[in-house]
Design an enzyme around this catalytic site. Structure first.
Site, short mmCIF file in Angstrom:
data_model
loop_
_atom_site.label_atom_id
_atom_site.label_comp_id
_atom_site.label_asym_id
_atom_site.label_seq_id
_atom_site.Cartn_x
_atom_site.Cartn_y
_atom_site.Cartn_z
N TYR A 48 0.86 -1.18 0.00
CA TYR A 48 0.00 0.00 0.00
C TYR A 48 0.91 1.25 0.00
O TYR A 48 1.93 1.27 0.68
CB TYR A 48 -0.91 -0.04 1.23
CG TYR A 48 -1.53 1.30 1.55
CD1 TYR A 48 -2.33 1.95 0.62
CD2 TYR A 48 -1.29 1.92 2.77
CE1 TYR A 48 -2.87 3.19 0.89
CE2 TYR A 48 -1.84 3.15 3.06
CZ TYR A 48 -2.62 3.79 2.11
OH TYR A 48 -3.16 5.02 2.39
N ASP B 295 0.50 -8.43 5.57
CA ASP B 295 -0.69 -7.57 5.53
C ASP B 295 -1.79 -8.37 4.86
O ASP B 295 -1.71 -8.69 3.68
CB ASP B 295 -0.37 -6.28 4.76
CG ASP B 295 -1.50 -5.27 4.83
OD1 ASP B 295 -2.67 -5.70 4.76
OD2 ASP B 295 -1.22 -4.06 4.92
C1 LIG Z 1 -3.16 -3.12 2.33
C2 LIG Z 1 -3.28 -1.91 3.21
N1 LIG Z 1 -2.58 -1.86 4.36
C3 LIG Z 1 -2.64 -0.80 5.17
C4 LIG Z 1 -3.41 0.31 4.86
C5 LIG Z 1 -3.46 1.48 5.78
O1 LIG Z 1 -4.67 1.46 6.49
P1 LIG Z 1 -5.43 2.76 7.05
O2 LIG Z 1 -5.88 3.55 5.88
O3 LIG Z 1 -6.53 2.15 7.87
O4 LIG Z 1 -4.43 3.51 7.88
C6 LIG Z 1 -4.18 0.29 3.68
C7 LIG Z 1 -5.01 1.44 3.32
O5 LIG Z 1 -5.50 1.54 2.20
C8 LIG Z 1 -4.10 -0.84 2.84
O6 LIG Z 1 -4.79 -0.91 1.68
#
Ligand SMILES: Cc1ncc(COP(=O)(O)O)c(C=O)c1O
Length: 403
Positions: free
Chosen positions: A135, A200
Site C-alpha cells: 500500500y 498484511d
Molecule cells: C493493504 C493496506 N494496508 C494498510 C493500509 C493502511 O490502512 P489505514 O488507511 O486504515 O491507515 C491500507 C489502506 O488503504 C491498505 O490498503
C-alpha cells in the site's frame, strides 16, 4: 468451510469457547461469549475515558503489571489508553478468526504498522526487508524512514540474502495492493528464519487466508476495509502471539494510537457478516474479472488465484475517463465496503510513492483498482461497460492518457 484450531481458554463462559468452531460461527460469536450470561444480546459500548476506583494501591499494581509485559490489565480498567472493554471484544474476535493468541487494535492501519516498526526499533532492530508493492503509505513510511527504520526492497526470492543482524521485520502484502500480486507466504516465512514476518492480510481477510498458520508472526489489517466493511470506521489491528502483543500494547499506551470504542463496536459488528460479505463480493468479482478479460477495451486483468473481491485492470483508453464516467460505482480510494469502489492507484493510493519505484513494482499509469461490493453483478457490469466507453481504434498514448 474450515474449522478453526482451538485457542487458549478465554474461559468466561457460558459454553466452551475452546472447542473448534467454524469460521462463520466464530465471526458471529467470538468476543461475545459472555453476553447471554449477562442478560445482554448486543455488546455494551463503553465510552469511558477513565475508570473511578477508591483503591489506588490496586491501580498502581495493575499499572506495574502492565509496564512489566504489556499484558491486558486484570480487573477494572484504569484509563482508556490502557485498554477498553468494547475494543477488547473486537480484538478477541479477530484473534480467533486469524488463529492467533492475541490481537491489538489501533486508530488506523498506519498506526498499527507504526507500532510494529517502533516495537522493533525499540529492540535495536531498525532494518526492515520488504517486498513491493505495498500500500502506498506503507511504502512511503518505510522508504522515507520516518520512524528511523531503514528498508531493503527485494523480491520474495531475495529475502534470505537481504537479512542482516539488525533486521527486525520482513513485510509482505498478499494479495498486494494494488497489483494483486500473490506471494507464497509459507515459503517467505521459511526464508525469514527467526525474523518476524508481517503479512498484511487486508485484501484476503481471514475468510480466504490465515497467514499465521503459514508462518507469519504478525498479521496486519487495515480494519478500515473488509473488517469494518461499511466505509464508516478507520481502524487497524495486528493479530499475533501474546508476547508480541504485549510489546504492541506498551507502544500503543505510550504513543496513543488507540481505537475509539465506538469504532471497536462497529468492527465487532462488521466481523459478524465478514464471511458472508467476502464470499458474495468475491463471486461477483470473479464474474466481473471474467467479463473484463474478454472485453477488447481492456488490455490486462489481474484477479488473484486465491479469489477475493479485488480486481486490477488496465484499459487501452484513458483510465481517468473511466473514473469520470462511473455512475453506480463509487469513484473513491479505499476498499472493502458494501458498495463497489474504483480508483486510479497512480493518482491516489500510490501517488506518494516515487513514480519510478511505483512503475517498477508493476503499478502502471494505466492501472485501475476495483473493490467489488454487494450490488447486483449485472448492474455493476452495466456501469463498467458504460464507463469503459466506446472502443478506441488505436490505444490512447500514455502521455495523453495520464495527465
Ligand atoms: C493493504 C493496506 N494496508 C494498510 C493500509 C493502511 O490502512 P489505514 O488507511 O486504515 O491507515 C491500507 C489502506 O488503504 C491498505 O490498503
Amino acid at each position: 468451510m474450515f474449522t478453526l484450531a482451538p485457542m487458549d481458554s478465554a474461559s468466561n463462559g457460558a459454553f466452551d469457547t475452546t472447542a473448534p468452531r467454524a469460521l462463520a460461527t466464530e465471526a458471529v460469536h467470538a468476543g461475545r461469549d459472555d453476553l447471554a450470561r449477562q442478560g445482554l444480546h448486543t455488546p455494551p459500548i463503553d465510552l469511558s475515558t477513565t475508570y473511578p476506583s477508591y483503591d489506588s494501591r490496586a491501580e498502581a499494581a495493575r499499572i506495574d503489571a502492565f509496564a512489566a509485559d504489556g499484558a491486558d490489565p486484570v480487573g477494572p480498567p484504569v484509563y482508556g489508553r490502557l485498554g477498553n472493554p468494547t475494543t477488547a471484544r473486537f480484538e478477541t474476535a479477530l484473534a480467533r478468526l486469524e488463529g492467533t493468541e492475541s490481537a491489538v487494535a489501533f486508530a488506523s492501519g498506519m498506526a498499527a504498522l507504526s507500532a510494529v516498526l517502533l516495537t522493533r526499533s525499540a529492540a535495536g532492530l531498525r532494518h526492515v526487508v520488504a517486498v513491493r508493492p505495498l500500500y502506498g503509505c506503507s511504502d512511503h513510511l518505510l522508504t522515507a524512514g520516518l520512524l528511523g527504520t531503514e528498508v531493503t526492497w527485494t523480491d520474495p526470492a531475495g529475502i534470505a540474502d537481504a537479512l542482516r543482524p539488525d533486521t527486525g521485520l520482513v513485510m509482505v502484502e498478499s494479495p498486494a495492493n494494488p497489483t494483486l500480486a500473490e506471494t507464497d507466504l509459507r515459503a517467505v516465512a521459511h526464508a525469514c528464519g527467526s525474523v518476524p514476518l508481517l503479512a498484511d492480510n487486508t485484501f484476503a481477510t481471514p475468510v480466504l487466508q490465515r497467514p499465521a498458520g503459514l508462518g507469519a508472526r504478525l498479521v496486519l489489517h487495515s480494519a478500515t476495509k473488509y473488517l469494518g466493511g461499511h466505509g464508516d470506521v478507520l481502524a487497524g489491528v495486528v493479530a499475533c502471539d501474546e508476547e508480541f502483543a504485549g510489546h504492541l500494547r506498551r507502544i500503543r499506551f505510550a504513543t496513543g494510537g488507540v481505537l475509539h470504542p465506538l469504532a471497536g463496536y462497529l468492527l465487532l459488528r462488521g466481523l459478524a457478516t465478514l464471511p458472508v460479505r467476502v464470499r458474495a463480493a468475491s463471486a461477483s468479482a470473479a464474474e466481473l474479472a471474467r467479463r473484463l478479460a474478454a472485453d477488447p477495451r481492456v488490455a490486462r486483468v489481474r484477479y488473484p488465484r486465491l479469489g477475493g473481491a479485488m480486481i486490477a485492470f488496465e484499459t487501452h483508453g484513458d483510465p481517468h475517463e473511466v473514473i469520470s464516467r462511473v455512475r453506480l460505482i463509487t469513484p473513491a480510494v479505499s476498499l472493502g465496503s458494501v458498495d463497489t469502489l474504483i480508483q486510479h492507484p497512480a493518482s491516489i493510493s500510490h501517488r506518494i510513492v516515487d513514480a519510478d519505484d511505483r512503475r517498477g513494482a508493476g503499478v502502471s499509469d494505466r492501472l485501475l483498482r476495483l473493490s467489488v461490493g454487494l450490488e447486483d453483478v449485472d448492474d455493476l457490469w452495466a456501469d463498467l461497460d458504460g464507463a469503459l466507453g466506446t472502443p478506441a481504434r488505436t490505444p490512447v498514448p500514455l502521455s495523453e492518457a495520464v495527465g
